[in-house]
Design a protein around this motif. Structure first.
Motif, PDB file in Angstrom:
ATOM      1  N   PRO A 299       0.873  -1.182  -0.038  1.00 53.55           N
ATOM      2  CA  PRO A 299      -0.007   0.029   0.146  1.00 53.55           C
ATOM      3  C   PRO A 299       0.868   1.335   0.066  1.00 53.55           C
ATOM      4  CG  PRO A 299      -0.838  -1.513   1.601  1.00 53.55           C
ATOM      5  CD  PRO A 299       0.600  -1.852   1.151  1.00 53.55           C
ATOM      6  N   SER A 300       2.061   1.332   0.492  1.00 56.86           N
ATOM      7  CA  SER A 300       2.863   2.227   0.469  1.00 56.86           C
ATOM      8  C   SER A 300       3.259   3.020  -1.006  1.00 56.86           C
ATOM      9  CB  SER A 300       4.393   2.017   1.179  1.00 56.86           C
ATOM     10  OG  SER A 300       4.965   1.234   0.249  1.00 56.86           O
ATOM     11  N   ILE A 301       3.097   2.250  -1.939  1.00 60.53           N
ATOM     12  CA  ILE A 301       3.315   2.678  -3.477  1.00 60.53           C
ATOM     13  C   ILE A 301       2.115   3.597  -3.741  1.00 60.53           C
ATOM     14  CG2 ILE A 301       3.448   2.112  -5.660  1.00 60.53           C
ATOM     15  CD1 ILE A 301       4.640  -0.650  -4.836  1.00 60.53           C
ATOM     16  N   LYS A 302       1.069   3.281  -3.501  1.00 60.03           N
ATOM     17  CA  LYS A 302      -0.295   4.100  -3.605  1.00 60.03           C
ATOM     18  C   LYS A 302      -0.244   5.318  -2.799  1.00 60.03           C
ATOM     19  CE  LYS A 302      -4.945   4.218  -4.971  1.00 60.03           C
ATOM     20  NZ  LYS A 302      -6.111   3.646  -4.844  1.00 60.03           N
ATOM     21  N   ASP A 303       0.013   5.200  -1.532  1.00 63.87           N
ATOM     22  CA  ASP A 303       0.163   6.402  -0.566  1.00 63.87           C
ATOM     23  C   ASP A 303       1.397   7.460  -1.034  1.00 63.87           C
ATOM     24  OD1 ASP A 303      -1.469   4.993   1.025  1.00 63.87           O
ATOM     25  OD2 ASP A 303      -0.217   4.175   2.143  1.00 63.87           O
ATOM     26  N   ALA A 304       2.411   6.887  -1.318  1.00 61.57           N
ATOM     27  CA  ALA A 304       3.491   7.882  -2.241  1.00 61.57           C
ATOM     28  C   ALA A 304       2.931   8.584  -3.405  1.00 61.57           C
ATOM     29  CB  ALA A 304       4.774   7.076  -2.193  1.00 61.57           C
ATOM     30  N   LEU A 305       2.289   7.499  -4.249  1.00 66.23           N
ATOM     31  CA  LEU A 305       1.809   8.522  -5.283  1.00 66.23           C
ATOM     32  C   LEU A 305       0.638   9.549  -4.829  1.00 66.23           C
ATOM     33  CD1 LEU A 305       1.290   8.381  -8.498  1.00 66.23           C
ATOM     34  CD2 LEU A 305      -0.376   6.630  -8.154  1.00 66.23           C
ATOM     35  N   GLU A 306      -0.154   9.176  -4.058  1.00 68.53           N
ATOM     36  CA  GLU A 306      -1.437  10.347  -3.703  1.00 68.53           C
ATOM     37  C   GLU A 306      -0.441  11.594  -3.300  1.00 68.53           C
ATOM     38  OE1 GLU A 306      -3.750   8.486  -1.082  1.00 68.53           O
ATOM     39  OE2 GLU A 306      -5.005   7.154  -2.805  1.00 68.53           O
ATOM     40  N   LYS A 307       0.606  11.221  -2.584  1.00 62.27           N
ATOM     41  CA  LYS A 307       1.151  12.624  -1.943  1.00 62.27           C
ATOM     42  C   LYS A 307       2.007  13.390  -3.020  1.00 62.27           C
ATOM     43  CE  LYS A 307       2.173  10.641   2.458  1.00 62.27           C
ATOM     44  NZ  LYS A 307       3.263  10.014   3.637  1.00 62.27           N
ATOM     45  N   LYS A 308       2.544  12.631  -3.946  1.00 64.03           N
ATOM     46  CA  LYS A 308       3.086  13.168  -5.168  1.00 64.03           C
ATOM     47  C   LYS A 308       2.367  14.211  -6.093  1.00 64.03           C
ATOM     48  CE  LYS A 308       6.546  14.160  -8.038  1.00 64.03           C
ATOM     49  NZ  LYS A 308       7.917  14.927  -7.511  1.00 64.03           N
ATOM     50  N   LEU A 309       0.957  13.677  -6.425  1.00 61.62           N
ATOM     51  CA  LEU A 309       0.082  14.049  -7.183  1.00 61.62           C
ATOM     52  C   LEU A 309      -0.475  15.168  -6.374  1.00 61.62           C
ATOM     53  CD1 LEU A 309      -2.020  10.834  -8.321  1.00 61.62           C
ATOM     54  CD2 LEU A 309      -0.295  12.013  -9.435  1.00 61.62           C
ATOM     55  N   GLU A 310      -0.934  15.116  -5.121  1.00 63.96           N
ATOM     56  CA  GLU A 310      -1.272  16.394  -4.279  1.00 63.96           C
ATOM     57  C   GLU A 310      -0.348  17.394  -4.601  1.00 63.96           C
ATOM     58  OE1 GLU A 310      -4.103  18.361  -2.597  1.00 63.96           O
ATOM     59  OE2 GLU A 310      -4.140  16.543  -3.383  1.00 63.96           O
ATOM     60  N   HIS A 311       1.312  17.204  -4.460  1.00 64.89           N
ATOM     61  CA  HIS A 311       2.035  18.156  -4.496  1.00 64.89           C
ATOM     62  C   HIS A 311       2.163  18.871  -5.717  1.00 64.89           C
ATOM     63  CE1 HIS A 311       6.080  20.239  -3.831  1.00 64.89           C
ATOM     64  NE2 HIS A 311       6.259  19.658  -4.863  1.00 64.89           N
ATOM     65  N   ILE A 312       1.925  18.012  -6.768  1.00 69.80           N
ATOM     66  CA  ILE A 312       1.949  18.491  -8.172  1.00 69.80           C
ATOM     67  C   ILE A 312       0.702  19.640  -8.338  1.00 69.80           C
ATOM     68  CG2 ILE A 312       1.878  17.942 -10.672  1.00 69.80           C
ATOM     69  CD1 ILE A 312       3.146  15.459  -9.990  1.00 69.80           C
ATOM     70  N   ARG A 313      -0.520  19.180  -8.009  1.00 65.93           N
ATOM     71  CA  ARG A 313      -1.732  20.006  -7.988  1.00 65.93           C
ATOM     72  C   ARG A 313      -1.579  21.188  -7.263  1.00 65.93           C
ATOM     73  NH1 ARG A 313      -4.400  14.752  -6.987  1.00 65.93           N
ATOM     74  NH2 ARG A 313      -5.031  13.998  -8.706  1.00 65.93           N
ATOM     75  N   ASN A 314      -1.070  21.293  -6.104  1.00 67.12           N
ATOM     76  CA  ASN A 314      -0.948  22.332  -5.088  1.00 67.12           C
ATOM     77  C   ASN A 314       0.129  23.477  -5.772  1.00 67.12           C
ATOM     78  OD1 ASN A 314      -2.710  21.462  -3.233  1.00 67.12           O
ATOM     79  ND2 ASN A 314      -1.318  20.519  -2.195  1.00 67.12           N
ATOM     80  N   THR A 315       1.345  22.954  -6.256  1.00 61.21           N
ATOM     81  CA  THR A 315       2.433  23.867  -6.926  1.00 61.21           C
ATOM     82  C   THR A 315       1.968  24.287  -8.370  1.00 61.21           C
ATOM     83  OG1 THR A 315       3.637  21.754  -7.865  1.00 61.21           O
ATOM     84  CG2 THR A 315       4.182  22.588  -5.656  1.00 61.21           C
ATOM     85  N   ASN A 316       0.997  23.831  -8.794  1.00 56.43           N
ATOM     86  CA  ASN A 316       0.677  24.178 -10.302  1.00 56.43           C
ATOM     87  C   ASN A 316      -0.945  24.351 -10.198  1.00 56.43           C
ATOM     88  OD1 ASN A 316       3.199  23.614 -12.158  1.00 56.43           O
ATOM     89  ND2 ASN A 316       3.057  21.861 -10.783  1.00 56.43           N
ATOM     90  N   PRO A 317      -1.349  25.367  -9.580  1.00 58.55           N
ATOM     91  CA  PRO A 317      -3.008  25.581  -9.534  1.00 58.55           C
ATOM     92  C   PRO A 317      -3.195  26.338 -10.763  1.00 58.55           C
ATOM     93  CG  PRO A 317      -1.703  27.158  -8.248  1.00 58.55           C
ATOM     94  CD  PRO A 317      -0.752  26.297  -8.608  1.00 58.55           C
ATOM     95  N   ASN A 318      -2.519  27.334 -11.252  1.00 59.24           N
ATOM     96  CA  ASN A 318      -2.797  27.819 -12.404  1.00 59.24           C
ATOM     97  C   ASN A 318      -2.098  27.612 -13.684  1.00 59.24           C
ATOM     98  OD1 ASN A 318      -4.747  29.406 -10.950  1.00 59.24           O
ATOM     99  ND2 ASN A 318      -3.005  30.606  -9.810  1.00 59.24           N
ATOM    100  N   PRO A 319      -2.682  27.797 -14.735  1.00 54.78           N
ATOM    101  CA  PRO A 319      -2.103  27.464 -16.158  1.00 54.78           C
ATOM    102  C   PRO A 319      -0.995  28.701 -16.203  1.00 54.78           C
ATOM    103  CG  PRO A 319      -4.184  28.572 -16.562  1.00 54.78           C
ATOM    104  CD  PRO A 319      -4.067  28.595 -15.176  1.00 54.78           C
ATOM    105  N   PRO A 320       0.210  28.218 -16.878  1.00 55.71           N
ATOM    106  CA  PRO A 320       1.220  29.129 -17.218  1.00 55.71           C
ATOM    107  C   PRO A 320       0.901  30.240 -18.122  1.00 55.71           C
ATOM    108  CG  PRO A 320       1.484  26.940 -18.278  1.00 55.71           C
ATOM    109  CD  PRO A 320       0.351  26.974 -17.345  1.00 55.71           C
ATOM    110  N   LYS A 321       1.619  31.149 -18.217  1.00 55.85           N
ATOM    111  CA  LYS A 321       1.346  32.295 -19.106  1.00 55.85           C
ATOM    112  C   LYS A 321       2.266  32.034 -20.288  1.00 55.85           C
ATOM    113  CE  LYS A 321       0.533  35.827 -15.500  1.00 55.85           C
ATOM    114  NZ  LYS A 321       1.108  36.984 -14.872  1.00 55.85           N
TER     115      LYS A 321
END
Length: 346
Positions: A299-321
């Motif tokens: 289960p640790s593989i999916k837990d690590a994936l969810e953390k990585k996905l959440e980090h990507i969503r939080n650091t890229n909330p808006n489209p690039p100019k």
């Protein structure tokens, strides 16, 4: 040095001559198992290989050349049968089910389209396709058989379609029955894939889902081959046309292949899909290796994936100019504008 042959272990000197021989049991079945196991174990081959036929005769393993040939043929046939029987693995059965599912989808779509065009001559007002149309034709056949309490009775009684003959009605019903049977078989195979993937590749199924995981194995060839792929290859599996177009011309490289069907990427904004695809492909590669070498759910593989996905969503909330492309300047620093000329020579 020691050199293992199909009939025993030979002790060789520096010149490649046989000093001693430890013979195996003269049982074709046991010898075939030893031959099959020796194919997986790599051993050092001497520069001067001994004459195996001569060594077998001198050691007393066989008495005549004919006995050597007969026994060697029997052992090779048994080893080949054993090797063929072990090719039927769990992941190969899942791959066959996925390919059968693709064949059914192709055939059922063509047959459903044919039924729609054929039955439309007799009931053009019927707004049904696919399995729903097949069930309707299988149940009623001619539009004259639609009961009064049915929601389509008014359309069937006032239809402008041609009258259907008894022979055509029976033929269309038989075609509709076969289409319904194909749909039922498709659901059965899909349930088989969902059930089997939980035991064959539990981590891959947990990351991507049973359907996408099975298709990744099918496109790779096996679970072993998928486990050997780097994450960059896993990311673009299924995007062959886009990848070849990128290699041949200046087209942009594909960001994802079949993993795009995963809701993680499919439902994400366009500017996040590339980073999400890389993160998902990395965990898919790790999950495939864990399934092949361990076979236990982590289960640790999916837990690590969810953390990585959440980090990507939080650091890229808006489209690039997007920066505007600079316009080319002519002589004297003036901007040049292309004008379209009407007529004239090219």
């Amino acid at each position: 040095m020691e050199f293992t042959t199909w009939f025993g272990k030979l002790q060789l000197d520096t010149e490649g001559e046989v000093e001693d021989c430890k013979l195996f049991d003269k049982d074709p079945e046991k010898l075939a198992e030893l031959v099959f196991e020796s194919q997986e174990n790599v051993q050092d081959v001497p520069l001067k290989r001994p004459d195996l036929r001569k060594a077998a005769l001198e050691s007393g393993f066989v008495e005549l050349d004919e006995d050597y040939d007969i026994l060697l043929r029997d052992v090779c046939i048994r080893a080949a049968k054993s090797q063929i029987s072990q090719t039927d693995t769990d992941d190969s059965r899942v791959i066959q089910a996925v390919e059968a599912l693709d064949d059914i989808d192709k055939n059922v779509n063509e047959l459903s389209e044919r039924l729609f065009e054929w039955y439309g001559r007799y009931f053009p007002e019927l707004d049904m396709t696919g399995e729903k149309l097949a069930k309707f034709v299988s149940a009623y056949g001619s539009r004259a058989n639609v009961p009064e309490d049915h929601e389509l009775f008014e359309k069937s009684s006032q239809s402008m379609g041609a009258e259907i003959s008894f022979a055509d009605e029976e033929l269309l019903r038989a075609l509709a029955n076969n289409i319904c049977s194909l749909y039922d078989t498709r659901r059965y195979i899909e349930n088989y894939i969902n059930t089997s993937m939980g035991s064959v590749a539990p981590n891959l199924c947990n990351i991507t889902g049973a359907s996408i995981g099975a298709r990744l194995m099918s496109m790779a060839g096996s679970l072993q081959k998928l486990a050997a792929f780097p994450s960059s290859t896993v990311q673009v599996i299924g995007a062959n046309r886009a990848l070849f177009k990128h290699l041949r011309s200046r087209a942009p490289s594909p960001k994802h292949g079949i993993i795009f069907n995963n809701p993680i990427i499919k439902n994400a904004p366009w500017w996040q899909r590339g980073k999400l695809a890389r993160a998902l492909a990395s965990k898919i590669s790790l999950a495939a290796r864990t399934d092949f070498y361990s076979g236990e759910l982590e289960p640790s593989i999916k837990d690590a994936l969810e953390k990585k996905l959440e980090h990507i969503r939080n650091t890229n909330p808006n489209p690039p100019k997007r920066e505007p492309k600079p316009q080319s300047k002519g002589k004297g620093g003036k901007k040049t504008h292309r004008c379209k000329r009407k007529g004239g020579k090219r």
